[in-house]
Scaffold this motif. Structure first.
Motif, PDB file in Angstrom:
ATOM      1  N   LEU A   1     -11.619  -8.936  11.824  1.00 22.08           N
ATOM      2  CA  LEU A   1     -11.039 -10.280  11.777  1.00 22.08           C
ATOM      3  C   LEU A   1     -10.712 -10.754  13.184  1.00 22.08           C
ATOM      4  O   LEU A   1     -10.527  -9.954  14.100  1.00 22.08           O
ATOM      5  CB  LEU A   1      -9.782 -10.291  10.917  1.00 22.08           C
ATOM      6  N   THR A   2     -10.639 -12.064  13.343  1.00 16.66           N
ATOM      7  CA  THR A   2     -10.280 -12.594  14.652  1.00 16.66           C
ATOM      8  C   THR A   2      -8.798 -12.348  14.928  1.00 16.66           C
ATOM      9  O   THR A   2      -8.018 -12.005  14.027  1.00 16.66           O
ATOM     10  CB  THR A   2     -10.550 -14.098  14.738  1.00 16.66           C
ATOM     11  N   VAL A   3      -8.431 -12.556  16.177  1.00 15.87           N
ATOM     12  CA  VAL A   3      -7.032 -12.411  16.575  1.00 15.87           C
ATOM     13  C   VAL A   3      -6.164 -13.365  15.765  1.00 15.87           C
ATOM     14  O   VAL A   3      -5.117 -12.979  15.225  1.00 15.87           O
ATOM     15  CB  VAL A   3      -6.884 -12.681  18.089  1.00 15.87           C
ATOM     16  N   LEU A   4      -6.590 -14.622  15.662  1.00 15.55           N
ATOM     17  CA  LEU A   4      -5.834 -15.608  14.892  1.00 15.55           C
ATOM     18  C   LEU A   4      -5.713 -15.193  13.431  1.00 15.55           C
ATOM     19  O   LEU A   4      -4.636 -15.303  12.828  1.00 15.55           O
ATOM     20  CB  LEU A   4      -6.504 -16.977  14.995  1.00 15.55           C
ATOM     21  N   GLU A   5      -6.793 -14.702  12.835  1.00 12.72           N
ATOM     22  CA  GLU A   5      -6.761 -14.297  11.430  1.00 12.72           C
ATOM     23  C   GLU A   5      -5.820 -13.118  11.211  1.00 12.72           C
ATOM     24  O   GLU A   5      -5.108 -13.066  10.201  1.00 12.72           O
ATOM     25  CB  GLU A   5      -8.175 -13.936  10.963  1.00 12.72           C
ATOM     26  N   ASN A   6      -5.790 -12.172  12.151  1.00 11.94           N
ATOM     27  CA  ASN A   6      -4.851 -11.056  12.059  1.00 11.94           C
ATOM     28  C   ASN A   6      -3.416 -11.556  12.009  1.00 11.94           C
ATOM     29  O   ASN A   6      -2.626 -11.143  11.149  1.00 11.94           O
ATOM     30  CB  ASN A   6      -5.026 -10.121  13.258  1.00 11.94           C
ATOM     31  N   ILE A   7      -3.087 -12.449  12.915  1.00  9.99           N
ATOM     32  CA  ILE A   7      -1.698 -12.936  12.981  1.00  9.99           C
ATOM     33  C   ILE A   7      -1.382 -13.809  11.778  1.00  9.99           C
ATOM     34  O   ILE A   7      -0.278 -13.744  11.227  1.00  9.99           O
ATOM     35  CB  ILE A   7      -1.451 -13.700  14.295  1.00  9.99           C
ATOM     36  N   ARG A   8      -2.357 -14.610  11.342  1.00 12.99           N
ATOM     37  CA  ARG A   8      -2.110 -15.470  10.179  1.00 12.99           C
ATOM     38  C   ARG A   8      -1.835 -14.638   8.928  1.00 12.99           C
ATOM     39  O   ARG A   8      -0.999 -15.003   8.097  1.00 12.99           O
ATOM     40  CB  ARG A   8      -3.299 -16.397   9.953  1.00 12.99           C
ATOM     41  N   LEU A   9      -2.509 -13.504   8.786  1.00 12.39           N
ATOM     42  CA  LEU A   9      -2.233 -12.613   7.657  1.00 12.39           C
ATOM     43  C   LEU A   9      -0.807 -12.081   7.714  1.00 12.39           C
ATOM     44  O   LEU A   9      -0.132 -11.961   6.685  1.00 12.39           O
ATOM     45  CB  LEU A   9      -3.230 -11.452   7.646  1.00 12.39           C
TER      46      LEU A   9
ATOM     47  N   PRO B   1      -2.763 -25.445  -1.481  1.00 14.02           N
ATOM     48  CA  PRO B   1      -2.918 -26.684  -0.717  1.00 14.02           C
ATOM     49  C   PRO B   1      -3.383 -26.413   0.710  1.00 14.02           C
ATOM     50  O   PRO B   1      -2.982 -25.431   1.332  1.00 14.02           O
ATOM     51  CB  PRO B   1      -1.503 -27.279  -0.726  1.00 14.02           C
ATOM     52  N   VAL B   2      -4.238 -27.316   1.213  1.00 11.82           N
ATOM     53  CA  VAL B   2      -4.708 -27.184   2.589  1.00 11.82           C
ATOM     54  C   VAL B   2      -3.534 -27.208   3.560  1.00 11.82           C
ATOM     55  O   VAL B   2      -3.540 -26.512   4.573  1.00 11.82           O
ATOM     56  CB  VAL B   2      -5.703 -28.324   2.917  1.00 11.82           C
ATOM     57  N   SER B   3      -2.497 -27.967   3.233  1.00 13.47           N
ATOM     58  CA  SER B   3      -1.323 -28.049   4.114  1.00 13.47           C
ATOM     59  C   SER B   3      -0.672 -26.687   4.298  1.00 13.47           C
ATOM     60  O   SER B   3      -0.113 -26.387   5.350  1.00 13.47           O
ATOM     61  CB  SER B   3      -0.298 -29.035   3.552  1.00 13.47           C
ATOM     62  N   GLY B   4      -0.761 -25.839   3.246  1.00 15.36           N
ATOM     63  CA  GLY B   4      -0.192 -24.505   3.357  1.00 15.36           C
ATOM     64  C   GLY B   4      -0.899 -23.679   4.403  1.00 15.36           C
ATOM     65  O   GLY B   4      -0.267 -22.958   5.182  1.00 15.36           O
ATOM     66  N   PHE B   5      -2.239 -23.769   4.445  1.00 16.06           N
ATOM     67  CA  PHE B   5      -3.006 -23.052   5.459  1.00 16.06           C
ATOM     68  C   PHE B   5      -2.691 -23.589   6.848  1.00 16.06           C
ATOM     69  O   PHE B   5      -2.635 -22.835   7.814  1.00 16.06           O
ATOM     70  CB  PHE B   5      -4.501 -23.172   5.172  1.00 16.06           C
ATOM     71  N   ARG B   6      -2.509 -24.892   6.956  1.00 17.55           N
ATOM     72  CA  ARG B   6      -2.192 -25.489   8.254  1.00 17.55           C
ATOM     73  C   ARG B   6      -0.856 -24.977   8.773  1.00 17.55           C
ATOM     74  O   ARG B   6      -0.703 -24.704   9.960  1.00 17.55           O
ATOM     75  CB  ARG B   6      -2.163 -27.015   8.126  1.00 17.55           C
ATOM     76  N   GLU B   7       0.110 -24.839   7.873  1.00 19.22           N
ATOM     77  CA  GLU B   7       1.429 -24.348   8.296  1.00 19.22           C
ATOM     78  C   GLU B   7       1.336 -22.887   8.733  1.00 19.22           C
ATOM     79  O   GLU B   7       1.933 -22.492   9.738  1.00 19.22           O
ATOM     80  CB  GLU B   7       2.425 -24.497   7.146  1.00 19.22           C
ATOM     81  N   LEU B   8       0.574 -22.083   7.987  1.00 21.56           N
ATOM     82  CA  LEU B   8       0.383 -20.687   8.381  1.00 21.56           C
ATOM     83  C   LEU B   8      -0.306 -20.598   9.736  1.00 21.56           C
ATOM     84  O   LEU B   8       0.083 -19.796  10.596  1.00 21.56           O
ATOM     85  CB  LEU B   8      -0.455 -19.947   7.329  1.00 21.56           C
ATOM     86  N   THR B   9      -1.313 -21.427   9.930  1.00 20.08           N
ATOM     87  CA  THR B   9      -2.040 -21.423  11.204  1.00 20.08           C
ATOM     88  C   THR B   9      -1.135 -21.870  12.344  1.00 20.08           C
ATOM     89  O   THR B   9      -1.177 -21.300  13.448  1.00 20.08           O
ATOM     90  CB  THR B   9      -3.273 -22.337  11.115  1.00 20.08           C
ATOM     91  N   ARG B  10      -0.310 -22.883  12.096  1.00 15.69           N
ATOM     92  CA  ARG B  10       0.612 -23.360  13.139  1.00 15.69           C
ATOM     93  C   ARG B  10       1.550 -22.247  13.573  1.00 15.69           C
ATOM     94  O   ARG B  10       1.775 -22.045  14.781  1.00 15.69           O
ATOM     95  CB  ARG B  10       1.415 -24.556  12.619  1.00 15.69           C
ATOM     96  N   LYS B  11       2.093 -21.512  12.605  1.00 13.46           N
ATOM     97  CA  LYS B  11       2.996 -20.420  12.945  1.00 13.46           C
ATOM     98  C   LYS B  11       2.252 -19.309  13.690  1.00 13.46           C
ATOM     99  O   LYS B  11       2.768 -18.731  14.645  1.00 13.46           O
ATOM    100  CB  LYS B  11       3.646 -19.858  11.680  1.00 13.46           C
TER     101      LYS B  11
END
Length: 259
Positions: A95-103, A118-128
């Motif tokens: 997995l990418t670095v971002l994907e590791n942290i998002r998990l 919801p797509v907004s949920g993924f956006r919030e996870l990605t933002r964090k």
């Protein structure tokens, strides 16, 4: 001083006839970075494993904020705010670095993996997740597979994963092991940032004395599984018995104990 966030009471583990950790009692407080030192075979990593749940104590207790967590699994202890980083990186390599942290952010949120959300949920996870990328200076490699990172960046990613879990207690087991002189300061700077948050408790197993001098508010010395000394770094470092047992025994070995 504030109430301890983490306490061990007579913590003990036996492997057959060998007592690897023998009745160790310690209290760890928010705003304090405690370095645990000792010669090879002293029981440092075993003590860490008992606190974080990788090993089951033969006797004694572990308490987090006054609640006993001795019988809980590592994941349950993490839920109670006990976060652990290991000597060896523990990543999802493909997995990418971002994907590791998002998990890690997703696990901390308690939502788990869901196909329909919801797509907004993924956006919030990605933002964090991106916040922790910036904090650990990994934004430039966000879309690179973890397996392709140099060792130093993998160690930084492991710190980012731990930060994303937002623990109260941070446990680092030789965080600069195997790192070059160029990369080690980056990880130590991250630990110093965590230490600056006085709501956090930091435990660090380390054998590099320059790291101990730079970070320690308190030093604990283990020897043959027992608590040999506990106190102010200046006093501990100048103690004759500590120099004889730790520096004299461990000098030139450079490795971490197997127990």
């Amino acid at each position: 001083m504030t109430s301890p966030s983490l306490v061990t009471e007579d913590l003990t583990i036996r492997f057959g006839g060998h007592v690897a950790v023998n009745s160790v009692s310690c209290a760890f407080h928010p705003g304090e970075l405690t370095v645990i030192v000792g010669p090879n075979g002293a029981g440092k990593t075993t003590f860490f494993n008992l606190i974080s749940g990788q090993l089951t104590a033969t006797s004694g207790r572990v308490l987090k904020d006054g609640t006993e967590i001795t019988g809980l699994s590592p994941s349950a202890r993490a839920h109670h705010g006990v976060g652990r980083a290991f000597q060896l990186t523990n990543l999802f390599p493909q997995l990418t670095v971002l994907e590791n942290i998002r998990l890690a952010v997703q696990a901390r949120s308690g939502h788990g993996w869901r196909m329909f959300r919801p797509v907004s949920g993924f956006r919030e996870l990605t933002r964090k997740a991106e916040h922790y990328l910036e904090a650990t200076r990994l934004s430039t490699v966000a879309h690179q597979a973890a397996a392709t990172l140099p060792h130093g960046d993998q160690r930084k990613l492991e710190v980012a994963l731990l930060m994303a879990m937002e623990p109260d207690v941070y446990m680092f087991d030789e965080p600069t092991a195997g790192m070059s002189l160029d990369h080690a300061p980056d990880v130590l700077d991250l630990i110093a940032q965590i230490k600056a948050d006085t709501s956090k408790t930091v435990l660090l197993v380390e054998h590099k004395m320059e790291v101990v001098r730079a970070l320690a508010d308190r030093i604990i010395v283990l020897h043959n599984g027992e608590l040999l000394a506990d106190g102010d770094p200046t006093e501990i470092m100048s103690s004759r018995i500590v120099r004889d047992v730790y520096l004299g025994t461990a000098q030139g070995t450079g490795g971490e104990d197997a127990a």
